[in-house]
Motif scaffolding. Sequence first.
Motif, PDB file in Angstrom:
ATOM      1  N   PRO A 249      13.634  17.254  13.628  1.00  0.00           N
ATOM      2  CA  PRO A 249      12.545  16.838  12.531  1.00  0.00           C
ATOM      3  C   PRO A 249      11.578  15.880  13.183  1.00  0.00           C
ATOM      4  N   ILE A 250      10.371  16.208  12.852  1.00  0.00           N
ATOM      5  CA  ILE A 250       9.238  15.478  13.335  1.00  0.00           C
ATOM      6  C   ILE A 250       8.198  15.214  12.021  1.00  0.00           C
ATOM      7  N   THR A 251       7.916  14.026  11.836  1.00  0.00           N
ATOM      8  CA  THR A 251       6.975  13.767  10.462  1.00  0.00           C
ATOM      9  C   THR A 251       5.549  13.622  10.819  1.00  0.00           C
ATOM     10  N   GLU A 252       5.133  13.340  11.986  1.00  0.00           N
ATOM     11  CA  GLU A 252       3.609  13.023  12.208  1.00  0.00           C
ATOM     12  C   GLU A 252       3.431  13.763  13.468  1.00  0.00           C
ATOM     13  N   ARG A 270       5.929  11.807  15.935  1.00  0.00           N
ATOM     14  CA  ARG A 270       6.862  10.827  15.653  1.00  0.00           C
ATOM     15  C   ARG A 270       8.002  11.479  15.526  1.00  0.00           C
ATOM     16  N   ILE A 271       9.101  11.337  16.368  1.00  0.00           N
ATOM     17  CA  ILE A 271      10.502  11.753  16.231  1.00  0.00           C
ATOM     18  C   ILE A 271      11.325  10.577  15.636  1.00  0.00           C
ATOM     19  N   ASP A 272      11.359  10.675  14.087  1.00  0.00           N
ATOM     20  CA  ASP A 272      11.842   9.826  13.473  1.00  0.00           C
ATOM     21  C   ASP A 272      13.426   9.463  13.428  1.00  0.00           C
ATOM     22  N   ASN A 273      14.213  10.466  13.665  1.00  0.00           N
ATOM     23  CA  ASN A 273      15.726  10.553  14.028  1.00  0.00           C
ATOM     24  C   ASN A 273      16.010   9.994  15.303  1.00  0.00           C
ATOM     25  N   LEU A 274      15.276   9.875  16.093  1.00  0.00           N
ATOM     26  CA  LEU A 274      15.339   9.356  17.375  1.00  0.00           C
ATOM     27  C   LEU A 274      15.448   7.862  17.650  1.00  0.00           C
ATOM     28  N   SER A 275      16.578   7.295  17.041  1.00  0.00           N
ATOM     29  CA  SER A 275      16.510   5.895  17.014  1.00  0.00           C
ATOM     30  C   SER A 275      17.235   5.091  18.324  1.00  0.00           C
ATOM     31  N   ASP A 276      17.966   5.924  19.053  1.00  0.00           N
ATOM     32  CA  ASP A 276      18.818   5.413  20.247  1.00  0.00           C
ATOM     33  C   ASP A 276      18.361   5.963  21.607  1.00  0.00           C
ATOM     34  N   TYR A 277      16.951   6.347  21.814  1.00  0.00           N
ATOM     35  CA  TYR A 277      16.561   7.145  22.889  1.00  0.00           C
ATOM     36  C   TYR A 277      16.876   6.367  24.268  1.00  0.00           C
ATOM     37  N   SER A 278      17.503   6.929  25.134  1.00  0.00           N
ATOM     38  CA  SER A 278      17.431   6.407  26.653  1.00  0.00           C
ATOM     39  C   SER A 278      17.801   7.765  27.568  1.00  0.00           C
ATOM     40  N   PRO A 279      17.140   7.711  28.757  1.00  0.00           N
ATOM     41  CA  PRO A 279      17.106   8.560  29.521  1.00  0.00           C
ATOM     42  C   PRO A 279      18.764   9.004  30.036  1.00  0.00           C
ATOM     43  N   LYS A 291       0.032  24.259  30.418  1.00  0.00           N
ATOM     44  CA  LYS A 291      -0.577  22.888  31.062  1.00  0.00           C
ATOM     45  C   LYS A 291       0.490  22.236  31.622  1.00  0.00           C
ATOM     46  N   LYS A 292       0.156  21.504  32.475  1.00  0.00           N
ATOM     47  CA  LYS A 292       1.140  20.122  33.097  1.00  0.00           C
ATOM     48  C   LYS A 292       1.000  19.014  32.019  1.00  0.00           C
ATOM     49  N   VAL A 293       1.961  18.498  31.481  1.00  0.00           N
ATOM     50  CA  VAL A 293       2.011  17.469  30.608  1.00  0.00           C
ATOM     51  C   VAL A 293       2.769  16.429  31.058  1.00  0.00           C
ATOM     52  N   THR A 294       2.198  15.275  30.800  1.00  0.00           N
ATOM     53  CA  THR A 294       2.809  13.889  31.151  1.00  0.00           C
ATOM     54  C   THR A 294       3.113  13.062  29.825  1.00  0.00           C
ATOM     55  N   PHE A 295       4.038  12.669  29.659  1.00  0.00           N
ATOM     56  CA  PHE A 295       4.374  11.743  28.258  1.00  0.00           C
ATOM     57  C   PHE A 295       5.138  10.592  28.309  1.00  0.00           C
ATOM     58  N   ASN A 296       5.129   9.789  27.259  1.00  0.00           N
ATOM     59  CA  ASN A 296       6.110   8.776  27.018  1.00  0.00           C
ATOM     60  C   ASN A 296       6.535   8.783  25.844  1.00  0.00           C
ATOM     61  N   PHE A 297       7.814   7.883  25.584  1.00  0.00           N
ATOM     62  CA  PHE A 297       8.407   7.859  24.054  1.00  0.00           C
ATOM     63  C   PHE A 297       8.636   6.344  23.847  1.00  0.00           C
ATOM     64  N   ARG A 302       8.691   5.064  17.572  1.00  0.00           N
ATOM     65  CA  ARG A 302       9.245   6.411  17.658  1.00  0.00           C
ATOM     66  C   ARG A 302       8.345   7.540  17.873  1.00  0.00           C
ATOM     67  N   MET A 303       7.311   7.156  18.609  1.00  0.00           N
ATOM     68  CA  MET A 303       6.065   8.153  18.874  1.00  0.00           C
ATOM     69  C   MET A 303       6.111   8.709  20.280  1.00  0.00           C
ATOM     70  N   LEU A 304       5.998  10.034  20.478  1.00  0.00           N
ATOM     71  CA  LEU A 304       5.779  10.432  21.610  1.00  0.00           C
ATOM     72  C   LEU A 304       4.265  10.769  21.776  1.00  0.00           C
ATOM     73  N   SER A 305       3.783  10.390  22.865  1.00  0.00           N
ATOM     74  CA  SER A 305       2.404  10.700  23.315  1.00  0.00           C
ATOM     75  C   SER A 305       2.111  11.213  24.735  1.00  0.00           C
ATOM     76  N   ALA A 306       1.539  12.209  24.629  1.00  0.00           N
ATOM     77  CA  ALA A 306       1.168  13.161  25.881  1.00  0.00           C
ATOM     78  C   ALA A 306      -0.049  13.140  26.153  1.00  0.00           C
ATOM     79  N   THR A 307      -0.240  13.491  27.514  1.00  0.00           N
ATOM     80  CA  THR A 307      -1.759  13.903  28.289  1.00  0.00           C
ATOM     81  C   THR A 307      -1.442  15.150  28.619  1.00  0.00           C
ATOM     82  N   VAL A 308      -2.462  16.080  28.667  1.00  0.00           N
ATOM     83  CA  VAL A 308      -2.303  17.280  29.426  1.00  0.00           C
ATOM     84  C   VAL A 308      -3.398  17.224  30.579  1.00  0.00           C
ATOM     85  N   ASN A 309      -3.218  18.076  31.633  1.00  0.00           N
ATOM     86  CA  ASN A 309      -3.920  17.800  33.080  1.00  0.00           C
ATOM     87  C   ASN A 309      -5.129  18.497  33.020  1.00  0.00           C
ATOM     88  N   SER A 310      -5.824  19.416  32.111  1.00  0.00           N
ATOM     89  CA  SER A 310      -6.763  20.154  32.348  1.00  0.00           C
ATOM     90  C   SER A 310      -7.222  20.602  31.058  1.00  0.00           C
TER      91      SER A 310
END
Length: 349
Positions: A249-252, A270-279, A291-297, A302-310
């Motif tokens: 589930p994703i809300t935004e 925004r991944i609302d249910n992901l309250s305990d994220y760890s790698p 595309k090649k994507v780099t991202f952080n959470f 609880r926002m995932l933000s990503a950047t595309v390479n081109s």
Amino acid sequence: MKKLFIILALFAFTINTQLMARSDIAAFCYHQVEPVAKNKFSLSLDRFRSQLKYLKDRNFESLNSEELLEAIASDAQNVSRKVVFTFDDGYRTVYDYAFPAMQEFGFKGIVCIYPSFIGSSLAMSWEQLSELIKAGWSVECHSMSHSNLASKYHTPEAEKAFLEHEIVASRRIIETRLGNKVRFMVWPYGVYSDRSIKTAMDAGFSGAMTVDGGANYKGMSPWQIKRQVIYSTDDMEKFLIRFGMAALPITEHYPAPGQVVEQLATFSCRIDNLSDYSPEKYVLNAKATGKKVTFNFDNQTRMLSATVNSPFASGNYFIDIYLRDKKTGVTAQHGWLFSIAGAGSRSSY
Ligand SMILES: [Zn+2]
């Protein structure tokens, strides 16, 4: 050889464990079913039957459109072990081969038709569609002429007339010919835009079906029904991967589903249910077509933000977020579509 067997056995175990309490609703998108598969979008009857048998053996039940809408309503009661079988375009082979097999296993389906195809030599007739409805199936609207509904028009008036014809007039024809209630707009090529969604909403549809990746769940928007396309090359293992994909589930979202943008360098959700994220616990991944994507959470927002390479060329693109729980082995997916302005037809669902 022995090693391969062990890997497959472990894989099957993971899927089966998850099925014990599965409340996500997988929806499959088929096109043709026939004795021998002719192309990518046609499935051999044997393969189709083994998929039905797999689900029947595990007590899954099928939903028609009305039941699907009930199952995803926020106050839905029992939504465990439900699946949805949809058949796009209205091919005659669905009546000849898929329908009898579905009857035999006690399943019903949803046929998504476009009126300009019905009655042609490859398609079902209106009488055959009526027969499916009598057997508990639903018939939904897949446009008038299978056009790309994100096509560009020179004037807003021309675009409005085009969307009215493909969405509103086609629905009227289906309801008049079959006397049923058409609830879903099913986007040709899986392509939708913010304007096509608005046209369908204004016309009184209850929701829309996409080919965005993931599964369906209680409380989700009926305008983002997710379907897994099943290809002729899908063996049982591939089918189970598509079927086993859990809902995320994703809300935004940025861009919003169906949004047409001039260019896109970053995307987020925004991944609302992901309250305990760890790698250590999860494998999180973000993808954008080609595309090649780099991202952080961010655990706080609880926002995932990503950047595309081109930069993107004009066209339609899917963004997919995957989250694998390392302990259970279950992967959840959420996909959505956006367009870069100037989009034309790209695929052929
Ligand atoms: Zn289609």
